[in-house]
Design an enzyme around this catalytic site. Structure first.
Site, PDB file in Angstrom:
ATOM      1  N   CYS A   1       0.823  -1.221   0.000  1.00 33.47           N
ATOM      2  CA  CYS A   1       0.000   0.000   0.000  1.00 33.47           C
ATOM      3  C   CYS A   1       0.852   1.264   0.000  1.00 33.47           C
ATOM      4  O   CYS A   1       0.581   2.220   0.719  1.00 33.47           O
ATOM      5  CB  CYS A   1      -0.944  -0.012   1.199  1.00 33.47           C
TER       6      CYS A   1
ATOM      7  N   ILE B   1       2.562   3.694  -5.351  1.00 34.55           N
ATOM      8  CA  ILE B   1       1.969   3.243  -6.611  1.00 34.55           C
ATOM      9  C   ILE B   1       0.539   2.767  -6.398  1.00 34.55           C
ATOM     10  O   ILE B   1      -0.327   2.940  -7.254  1.00 34.55           O
ATOM     11  CB  ILE B   1       2.833   2.142  -7.276  1.00 34.55           C
TER      12      ILE B   1
ATOM     13  N   ARG C   1      -2.268   4.969  -8.206  1.00 31.52           N
ATOM     14  CA  ARG C   1      -2.703   4.269  -9.417  1.00 31.52           C
ATOM     15  C   ARG C   1      -3.676   3.129  -9.122  1.00 31.52           C
ATOM     16  O   ARG C   1      -4.834   3.175  -9.506  1.00 31.52           O
ATOM     17  CB  ARG C   1      -1.479   3.726 -10.170  1.00 31.52           C
TER      18      ARG C   1
ATOM     19  N   TYR D   1       0.434 -11.507   3.737  1.00 28.69           N
ATOM     20  CA  TYR D   1      -0.250 -11.749   2.460  1.00 28.69           C
ATOM     21  C   TYR D   1      -0.727 -13.198   2.335  1.00 28.69           C
ATOM     22  O   TYR D   1      -1.739 -13.469   1.676  1.00 28.69           O
ATOM     23  CB  TYR D   1       0.633 -11.369   1.273  1.00 28.69           C
TER      24      TYR D   1
ATOM     25  N   HIS E   1       8.159  -9.458  -5.345  1.00 24.93           N
ATOM     26  CA  HIS E   1       7.265  -9.619  -6.497  1.00 24.93           C
ATOM     27  C   HIS E   1       7.042 -11.091  -6.833  1.00 24.93           C
ATOM     28  O   HIS E   1       5.904 -11.522  -7.039  1.00 24.93           O
ATOM     29  CB  HIS E   1       7.826  -8.879  -7.709  1.00 24.93           C
TER      30      HIS E   1
ATOM     31  N   LYS F   1       6.332  -3.505 -12.032  1.00 25.29           N
ATOM     32  CA  LYS F   1       7.638  -3.755 -12.638  1.00 25.29           C
ATOM     33  C   LYS F   1       8.748  -3.296 -11.679  1.00 25.29           C
ATOM     34  O   LYS F   1       8.491  -2.483 -10.797  1.00 25.29           O
ATOM     35  CB  LYS F   1       7.735  -3.045 -14.002  1.00 25.29           C
TER      36      LYS F   1
ATOM     37  N   ASP G   1      13.336   0.800 -11.593  1.00 20.65           N
ATOM     38  CA  ASP G   1      12.235   1.751 -11.470  1.00 20.65           C
ATOM     39  C   ASP G   1      11.842   2.335 -12.821  1.00 20.65           C
ATOM     40  O   ASP G   1      10.654   2.404 -13.161  1.00 20.65           O
ATOM     41  CB  ASP G   1      12.658   2.867 -10.515  1.00 20.65           C
TER      42      ASP G   1
END
Length: 339
Positions: A11, A14, A18, A57, A78, A96, A183
């Protein structure tokens, strides 16, 4: 039909700018859970959207069983989060760079296939209006073959927009894995592959930490790329563009040049060798200071709703990642790396 039950894992900025607002605006979505290592952040968004908050998670996936997940964690997580989500039966949209290594990317792709879910990578540059227009112009053939290119992406660094500013995970290598190249550079490797409909064949990379004190992640990179077609160009990524950002691309072609995001008002300028000039206003590009709709979340949701595999697939994300990894290998070895 019933709405897609979506969870957002991570959180930070991004998600704030977005993923969360774009999911909230999508009529097909119900946000059911938020997860962050900082409990208060997850609770903040859970309270706003009538959802559940988690710091774990795996517990979220086990208890909530979402239909789809956005993975907006530090880069090092990721792959494990995406694989766990796929195994839990959730479609995955991962930020990404999709992974830290090619092996991780392959494992993510395989997990999605084995569990019958989609894996999409958040390469939003493909979906921005000026890049869509540039692709359309290239496809007309008016400019002829692309011969050389320059593509650049830079801003003052994560401390200017991350929720944790200078204390952000972006500056901790064990979490970030890579800096400006992960990034920003991976955005441009993806963009140039897509714009030219071509693959990178050879990479020479010069990567370093030039000005960000107290970190060992890269803050600047300059690369020379040779495409399989023979086209040669340069790619730059920087966290030290302190006096204004840059997300421009120039394509020199047989019949002229296309300038993308080099002018404050005309996002596309086409100058042909016959003297004619075309100027296109197609809307402002999204920046950290001025957010616009990315298109990524809507594309992800549409792929699930219509049961159509996403165009920015895990395989596509891996091809763009491999360019960046090759640049790091080139920096380490002093050699041109062939893909």
């Amino acid at each position: 039909m019933s709405k897609l039950r979506v969870a957002v894992i991570g959180c930070g900025a991004i998600s704030k700018h977005r993923h969360i607002p774009e999911y909230a605006a999508n009529p097909h979505v119900e946000m059911v859970a938020f997860c962050d290592s900082v409990k208060e952040r997850a609770e903040h968004y859970a309270g706003q959207h009538g959802a559940k908050a988690y710091t774990d998670y795996e517990a979220l996936l086990r208890e909530v069983k979402p239909d789809a997940v956005s993975v907006c964690t530090p880069n090092a997580l990721h792959a494990p989060v995406s694989i766990a989500a796929a195994k839990a039966g959730a479609h995955v949209l991962v930020e990404k760079p999709m992974a830290a290594t090619e092996e991780e990317a392959l494992a993510m792709i395989e997990a999605a296939k084995e569990n019958g879910v989609y894996l999409m990578v958040g390469h939003n540059q493909r979906l921005m209006p000026h890049h869509l227009k540039a692709k359309q112009i290239l496809n007309t053939g008016a400019l002829g073959k692309v011969l050389t290119f320059r593509t650049s992406f830079g801003h003052p660094g994560p401390e200017s927009w991350s929720v944790d500013r200078r204390d952000s995970w972006f500056f901790r290598k064990d979490e970030a894995i890579m800096g400006a190249m992960g990034d920003l550079g991976v955005h441009k490797s993806d963009l140039i592959r897509w714009l030219l409909d071509d693959e990178v064949a050879d990479v020479a990379g010069f990567i370093g930490t030039l000005d960000k004190a107290g970190t060992d992640v890269d803050d600047n990179a300059a690369c020379v790329l040779r495409m399989k077609s023979g086209v040669i160009g340069t790619l730059a990524a920087s966290w030290t563009y302190y006096q204004g950002g840059d997300n421009s691309t120039m394509l020199w072609c047989e019949n002229g040049v296309m300038k993308i995001d080099t002018h404050p008002d005309d996002q596309i300028i086409v100058e042909l060798c016959n003297g004619s000039v075309e100027r296109h206003k197609v809307g402002s590009i999204a920046t950290n200071e001025k957010q616009t709709v990315s298109g990524v979340i809507d594309a992800f949701v549409e792929s699930i709703v219509t049961k159509t595999p996403p165009s920015i697939s895990g395989e596509e994300g891996m091809r763009s990642l491999k360019v960046i990894l090759a640049a790091f290998e080139s920096q380490a070895t002093g050699q041109v790396v062939r893909l």
